[in-house]
Write an enzyme that holds these catalytic residues in place. Structure first.
Site, short mmCIF file in Angstrom:
data_model
loop_
_atom_site.label_atom_id
_atom_site.label_comp_id
_atom_site.label_asym_id
_atom_site.label_seq_id
_atom_site.Cartn_x
_atom_site.Cartn_y
_atom_site.Cartn_z
N TRP A 70 0.83 -1.21 0.00
CA TRP A 70 0.00 0.00 0.00
C TRP A 70 0.86 1.25 0.00
O TRP A 70 0.69 2.14 -0.83
CB TRP A 70 -0.94 0.02 1.21
CG TRP A 70 -1.85 1.22 1.21
CD1 TRP A 70 -3.10 1.29 0.65
CD2 TRP A 70 -1.58 2.52 1.74
NE1 TRP A 70 -3.62 2.57 0.81
CE2 TRP A 70 -2.71 3.33 1.49
CE3 TRP A 70 -0.50 3.07 2.43
CZ2 TRP A 70 -2.79 4.67 1.87
CZ3 TRP A 70 -0.56 4.42 2.83
CH2 TRP A 70 -1.70 5.19 2.54
N TYR A 126 1.25 3.90 -3.07
CA TYR A 126 0.85 5.30 -2.85
C TYR A 126 1.99 6.25 -3.22
O TYR A 126 1.76 7.29 -3.85
CB TYR A 126 0.47 5.48 -1.38
CG TYR A 126 -0.16 6.81 -1.05
CD1 TYR A 126 -1.47 7.11 -1.45
CD2 TYR A 126 0.52 7.77 -0.32
CE1 TYR A 126 -2.06 8.31 -1.14
CE2 TYR A 126 -0.06 8.98 0.01
CZ TYR A 126 -1.35 9.25 -0.41
OH TYR A 126 -1.93 10.45 -0.09
N ASP A 132 -6.85 -1.06 -0.35
CA ASP A 132 -7.15 0.17 0.38
C ASP A 132 -8.62 0.18 0.82
O ASP A 132 -9.52 -0.17 0.04
CB ASP A 132 -6.85 1.37 -0.52
CG ASP A 132 -7.16 2.69 0.16
OD1 ASP A 132 -6.31 3.17 0.93
OD2 ASP A 132 -8.26 3.22 -0.08
#
Length: 411
Positions: free
Chosen positions: A341, A345, A361
């Site tokens: 994640w 990002y 997410d």
């Protein structure tokens, strides 16, 4: 969109790396020889890095001549030219006009660098359509007190630039962002403009993005309701990575509070604060020197933060516009405490990767559910194959859809 050598090189040239570090610096950042970089650029775009940097300076100068009241001398210096002769010759060759032809002002020789006497106002055009209201809303929810704020439709934030600091104020207008830049060094003007453009994703091809996403029936109403959605970028890759770690397993509001504490404790105060913008975000060097136990977070994340900032400070990890996206993801996930994640990002925002989907997410899952799409990670990833190469934009639609249900998502 491209993440190969040429795409990475072009982004670094736009950021002014050739002017600051020469072709050798560009090649070093890319991990290739100067000859390989020159050959690849020449084959793809018909010009080597020096010619591209020269054209970049000319384009910067043209925009400043046409959109600001800066004296021609200051325009030439801000664009990176070393002399008025070089300035004139380049503008004549590229635009068939001298600076005085483009904007009739008196000419004088470029003297020694001077400080910026006042704010610089200019327009930053973008391609239509553009959902800049959505962009402002996204940034407002995540604005860290001390370094950024959104007030009455204007986004304001501090900038750490190659030669000094600055504060940018941008307000969406018809077909452009109206920008006011306050810089401590004129030489940082082009870099400041490039970073603002990346942050607001001003160079996105909205028509191409929307055409692909409209082919997905579940996304069609979202695209029709919000055409031209943009993916927020970053003005500093190191800052974005630190903030991504701060945001792990906590709410957006909690991450903002912790980031604000770091800013006040370790950030550099601005000589001239502007409204609520008083500091620049702490550098990786400053954070790497901190005892990890002093970070206001759980012990495991303290160790992650220390390792991340140490690698950034030591140059083992680079998050500049020319970084290799896949390699950055591998290096990030090799740090204990950083998973897919956080790495995704960072790819999406710090490295402007248009094709990221954070299928695990929480906000994305809420958005998928509300759109009637599968929420299982594997199934969602399979469906999203049809959205390539614009999955980051689809993700922004899903986050926006989820936000109508809750005002707090991990994004």
């Amino acid at each position: 969109m491209r993440a190969d050598l040429v795409g990475r090189a072009m982004r670094l040239v736009a950021d002014g790396i050739v002017d600051r570090e020469g072709v050798a610096g560009l090649a070093g950042r890319l991990g290739y020889s100067e000859r390989q970089v020159h050959r690849a650029l020449s084959q793809e775009v018909g010009a080597g890095p020096l010619r591209l940097a020269r054209a970049q300076r000319a384009q910067t100068a043209r925009v400043l001549l046409e959109t600001t009241d800066l004296p021609v001398t200051d325009v030439g210096y801000a664009a990176g030219f070393a002399s008025i002769r070089q300035f004139n010759d380049t503008m004549r060759e590229i635009f068939a006009s001298t600076p005085s032809d483009l904007r009739r002002r008196s000419r004088r020789g470029l003297g020694a660098p001077r400080s910026v006497a006042g704010p610089i106002e200019l327009r930053l055009p973008y391609r239509r359509p553009a959902d800049l209201a959505g962009m402002l809303a996204f940034l407002a929810v995540r604005a860290v007190p001390g370094i950024e704020e959104v007030h009455e439709g204007t986004y304001r934030r501090s900038l750490a630039l190659p030669h000094g600091t600055g504060v940018a104020e941008v307000t969406p207008a018809d077909g452009h962002l109206q920008a006011i830049l306050r810089l401590t060094d004129f030489r940082d003007l082009a870099s400041a403009v490039a970073r603002c453009r990346r942050l607001f994703d001003l160079d996105a091809d909205s028509v191409a993005v929307d055409d692909v996403l409209m082919a997905e029936p579940a996304l069609t109403p979202l695209v029709r309701a919000t055409p031209g959605i943009r993916v927020p970028g970053a003005v500093d890759g190191d800052e974005l990575a630190v903030r991504a770690v701060l945001g792990q397993q906590v709410s957006v509001a909690a991450a903002r509070r912790v980031a604000a504490r770091l800013v006040q404790t370790y950030g550099k105060p601005l000589d001239t604060p502007v409204a609520g913008v008083t500091h620049v975000f702490p550098t990786s060097d400053a954070l790497a020197a901190v005892d990890p136990a002093a970070f206001p977070m759980p012990a495991r994340r303290q160790r992650t933060m220390h390792e991340l900032t140490a690698r950034l400070a030591g140059g083992r990890l680079r998050l500049d516009p020319g970084a290799d996206r896949a390699e950055v993801e591998r290096e990030l996930t090799a740090i204990p405490g950083i998973g897919s994640w956080t790495a995704g990002y960072v790819r999406m925002r710090a490295l402007s990767d248009p094709d990221v989907l954070l299928a695990d997410d929480l906000g994305v899952r809420h958005g998928l559910a509300r759109a009637g799409l599968p929420t299982d990670s594997a199934a969602a990833t399979e469906v999203a194959e049809a959205w390539r190469p614009w999955r980051s934009y689809a993700q922004m639609h899903l986050w926006a859809l989820a936000a109508t249900e809750t005002d707090d998502t991990r994004g």
